[in-house]
Design a protein around this motif. Structure first.
Motif, PDB file in Angstrom:
ATOM      1  N   ARG A 125       3.035  23.041 -14.180  1.00  0.00           N
ATOM      2  CA  ARG A 125       4.461  22.956 -13.867  1.00  0.00           C
ATOM      3  C   ARG A 125       4.801  23.220 -12.410  1.00  0.00           C
ATOM      4  O   ARG A 125       5.860  22.834 -11.952  1.00  0.00           O
ATOM      5  CB  ARG A 125       5.259  23.867 -14.795  1.00  0.00           C
ATOM      6  CG  ARG A 125       5.214  23.352 -16.219  1.00  0.00           C
ATOM      7  CD  ARG A 125       6.015  24.180 -17.170  1.00  0.00           C
ATOM      8  NE  ARG A 125       5.686  23.788 -18.535  1.00  0.00           N
ATOM      9  CZ  ARG A 125       5.918  24.518 -19.592  1.00  0.00           C
ATOM     10  NH1 ARG A 125       6.503  25.703 -19.459  1.00  0.00           N
ATOM     11  NH2 ARG A 125       5.595  24.097 -20.781  1.00  0.00           N
ATOM     12  N   SER A 126       3.907  23.865 -11.682  1.00  0.00           N
ATOM     13  CA  SER A 126       4.215  24.067 -10.262  1.00  0.00           C
ATOM     14  C   SER A 126       4.313  22.718  -9.552  1.00  0.00           C
ATOM     15  O   SER A 126       5.119  22.547  -8.639  1.00  0.00           O
ATOM     16  CB  SER A 126       3.170  24.953  -9.586  1.00  0.00           C
ATOM     17  OG  SER A 126       1.892  24.360  -9.661  1.00  0.00           O
ATOM     18  N   ALA A 127       3.528  21.735  -9.988  1.00  0.00           N
ATOM     19  CA  ALA A 127       3.603  20.402  -9.383  1.00  0.00           C
ATOM     20  C   ALA A 127       4.922  19.719  -9.732  1.00  0.00           C
ATOM     21  O   ALA A 127       5.570  19.122  -8.868  1.00  0.00           O
ATOM     22  CB  ALA A 127       2.425  19.543  -9.848  1.00  0.00           C
ATOM     23  N   THR A 128       5.342  19.812 -10.990  1.00  0.00           N
ATOM     24  CA  THR A 128       6.602  19.164 -11.374  1.00  0.00           C
ATOM     25  C   THR A 128       7.797  19.928 -10.815  1.00  0.00           C
ATOM     26  O   THR A 128       8.826  19.329 -10.513  1.00  0.00           O
ATOM     27  CB  THR A 128       6.720  19.044 -12.907  1.00  0.00           C
ATOM     28  OG1 THR A 128       6.578  20.337 -13.504  1.00  0.00           O
ATOM     29  CG2 THR A 128       5.650  18.120 -13.463  1.00  0.00           C
ATOM     30  N   ASP A 129       7.661  21.234 -10.644  1.00  0.00           N
ATOM     31  CA  ASP A 129       8.744  22.018 -10.043  1.00  0.00           C
ATOM     32  C   ASP A 129       9.068  21.518  -8.644  1.00  0.00           C
ATOM     33  O   ASP A 129      10.231  21.488  -8.236  1.00  0.00           O
ATOM     34  CB  ASP A 129       8.373  23.503  -9.974  1.00  0.00           C
ATOM     35  CG  ASP A 129       8.415  24.187 -11.332  1.00  0.00           C
ATOM     36  OD1 ASP A 129       8.957  23.591 -12.293  1.00  0.00           O
ATOM     37  OD2 ASP A 129       7.890  25.310 -11.429  1.00  0.00           O
ATOM     38  N   GLY A 130       8.046  21.117  -7.896  1.00  0.00           N
ATOM     39  CA  GLY A 130       8.271  20.608  -6.539  1.00  0.00           C
ATOM     40  C   GLY A 130       9.161  19.373  -6.538  1.00  0.00           C
ATOM     41  O   GLY A 130      10.045  19.228  -5.685  1.00  0.00           O
ATOM     42  N   TRP A 131       8.929  18.481  -7.502  1.00  0.00           N
ATOM     43  CA  TRP A 131       9.771  17.285  -7.621  1.00  0.00           C
ATOM     44  C   TRP A 131      11.212  17.670  -7.946  1.00  0.00           C
ATOM     45  O   TRP A 131      12.159  17.204  -7.313  1.00  0.00           O
ATOM     46  CB  TRP A 131       9.199  16.355  -8.691  1.00  0.00           C
ATOM     47  CG  TRP A 131      10.180  15.370  -9.244  1.00  0.00           C
ATOM     48  CD1 TRP A 131      10.730  15.376 -10.483  1.00  0.00           C
ATOM     49  CD2 TRP A 131      10.731  14.227  -8.574  1.00  0.00           C
ATOM     50  NE1 TRP A 131      11.593  14.314 -10.631  1.00  0.00           N
ATOM     51  CE2 TRP A 131      11.613  13.593  -9.480  1.00  0.00           C
ATOM     52  CE3 TRP A 131      10.569  13.681  -7.309  1.00  0.00           C
ATOM     53  CZ2 TRP A 131      12.323  12.450  -9.153  1.00  0.00           C
ATOM     54  CZ3 TRP A 131      11.280  12.530  -6.977  1.00  0.00           C
ATOM     55  CH2 TRP A 131      12.137  11.931  -7.893  1.00  0.00           C
ATOM     56  N   LEU A 132      11.395  18.552  -8.918  1.00  0.00           N
ATOM     57  CA  LEU A 132      12.742  18.951  -9.318  1.00  0.00           C
ATOM     58  C   LEU A 132      13.473  19.649  -8.177  1.00  0.00           C
ATOM     59  O   LEU A 132      14.671  19.414  -7.956  1.00  0.00           O
ATOM     60  CB  LEU A 132      12.679  19.839 -10.559  1.00  0.00           C
ATOM     61  CG  LEU A 132      12.119  19.152 -11.811  1.00  0.00           C
ATOM     62  CD1 LEU A 132      11.931  20.172 -12.933  1.00  0.00           C
ATOM     63  CD2 LEU A 132      13.011  18.013 -12.262  1.00  0.00           C
ATOM     64  N   LEU A 133      12.772  20.477  -7.438  1.00  0.00           N
ATOM     65  CA  LEU A 133      13.392  21.156  -6.300  1.00  0.00           C
ATOM     66  C   LEU A 133      13.785  20.170  -5.207  1.00  0.00           C
ATOM     67  O   LEU A 133      14.831  20.327  -4.561  1.00  0.00           O
ATOM     68  CB  LEU A 133      12.445  22.225  -5.744  1.00  0.00           C
ATOM     69  CG  LEU A 133      12.237  23.443  -6.638  1.00  0.00           C
ATOM     70  CD1 LEU A 133      11.117  24.329  -6.086  1.00  0.00           C
ATOM     71  CD2 LEU A 133      13.532  24.233  -6.793  1.00  0.00           C
ATOM     72  N   ALA A 134      12.963  19.156  -4.993  1.00  0.00           N
ATOM     73  CA  ALA A 134      13.291  18.152  -3.973  1.00  0.00           C
ATOM     74  C   ALA A 134      14.536  17.350  -4.370  1.00  0.00           C
ATOM     75  O   ALA A 134      15.383  17.040  -3.525  1.00  0.00           O
ATOM     76  CB  ALA A 134      12.103  17.213  -3.747  1.00  0.00           C
ATOM     77  N   VAL A 135      14.665  17.025  -5.658  1.00  0.00           N
ATOM     78  CA  VAL A 135      15.862  16.313  -6.124  1.00  0.00           C
ATOM     79  C   VAL A 135      17.095  17.195  -5.968  1.00  0.00           C
ATOM     80  O   VAL A 135      18.153  16.748  -5.511  1.00  0.00           O
ATOM     81  CB  VAL A 135      15.701  15.853  -7.589  1.00  0.00           C
ATOM     82  CG1 VAL A 135      16.999  15.238  -8.112  1.00  0.00           C
ATOM     83  CG2 VAL A 135      14.554  14.855  -7.714  1.00  0.00           C
ATOM     84  N   GLN A 136      16.959  18.468  -6.322  1.00  0.00           N
ATOM     85  CA  GLN A 136      18.096  19.380  -6.186  1.00  0.00           C
ATOM     86  C   GLN A 136      18.482  19.572  -4.719  1.00  0.00           C
ATOM     87  O   GLN A 136      19.667  19.669  -4.388  1.00  0.00           O
ATOM     88  CB  GLN A 136      17.780  20.712  -6.857  1.00  0.00           C
ATOM     89  CG  GLN A 136      17.727  20.588  -8.372  1.00  0.00           C
ATOM     90  CD  GLN A 136      17.209  21.834  -9.065  1.00  0.00           C
ATOM     91  OE1 GLN A 136      16.725  22.762  -8.424  1.00  0.00           O
ATOM     92  NE2 GLN A 136      17.314  21.852 -10.379  1.00  0.00           N
TER      93      GLN A 136
END
Length: 198
Positions: free
Chosen positions: A137-148
């Protein structure tokens, strides 16, 4: 989501274009990248269940020993593939956060991504793998943070930021379910509605 061409950063921050990288290290980074790209092609065609050291090696045109050398287990290989695409996607999103016409730029990017359904499907299969494997999830968290972070260019409301992230992923997932791919104009209309000018 959607990948860029070119080589992703190596885990140590070293890129394949780094002039200080020695020849052997550069060859290893290239080989690793080729195997990750081959993994994505296998997932496009056969899903995550189709990934094995042998199928990835065959797809890359390399001996199986090359895959097992760089990735000791299938878990390592899938983790590397997910991390690579999430880092690329996050970087693309971060670059959009500094443009002049951000919503339009994002709309064109989303339309481009939706036009390559095989690659997008492979990315979402890996994305969903993180739901079963929390260590990813640390990898997917990076995507979500970039969108936010992109959403924060237009709003300071954390709820709206989450709505934007969910909408983008939802629209891309919906694009996989139809042959009539959304246009940049249709993406832009949604983004403008969600993120009006401040």
């Amino acid at each position: 989501m959607g990948s860029t061409s070119g080589f992703p950063p190596d885990r140590g921050g070293e890129t394949l274009n780094d002039s200080t990288t020695d020849g052997r290290r550069l060859k290893g980074l290239r080989r690793r990248h080729e195997l990750i790209e081959a993994t994505l092609r296998v997932i496009e065609r056969d899903g995550v269940a189709g990934v094995s050291h042998r199928t990835v090696s065959r797809e890359a045109g390399l001996p199986t020993s090359a895959t097992t050398y760089h990735f000791k287990s299938l878990g390592d290989l899938l983790t590397a593939a997910l991390t690579s695409v999430m880092e690329e996607d996050s970087e693309r999103m971060r670059r959009l956060s500094s443009g002049d016409d951000r919503r339009r730029d994002l709309a064109f990017l989303l339309a481009e991504v939706a036009s390559e359904p095989g690659r997008l499907l492979a990315e979402y299969e890996l994305f969903l793998l993180a739901a079963r494997r929390p260590h990813l999830r640390s990898a997917t968290d990076g995507w979500l943070l970039a969108v936010q972070a992109f959403a924060r260019c237009y709003t300071s409301d954390p709820v709206r930021e989450r709505v934007v992230a969910g909408t983008i992923d939802g629209l891309l997932l919906h694009s996989l379910l139809t042959d009539d791919k959304p246009t940049a104009e249709s993406f832009e209309a949604v983004l403008t509605d969600l993120l009006p000018d401040p």
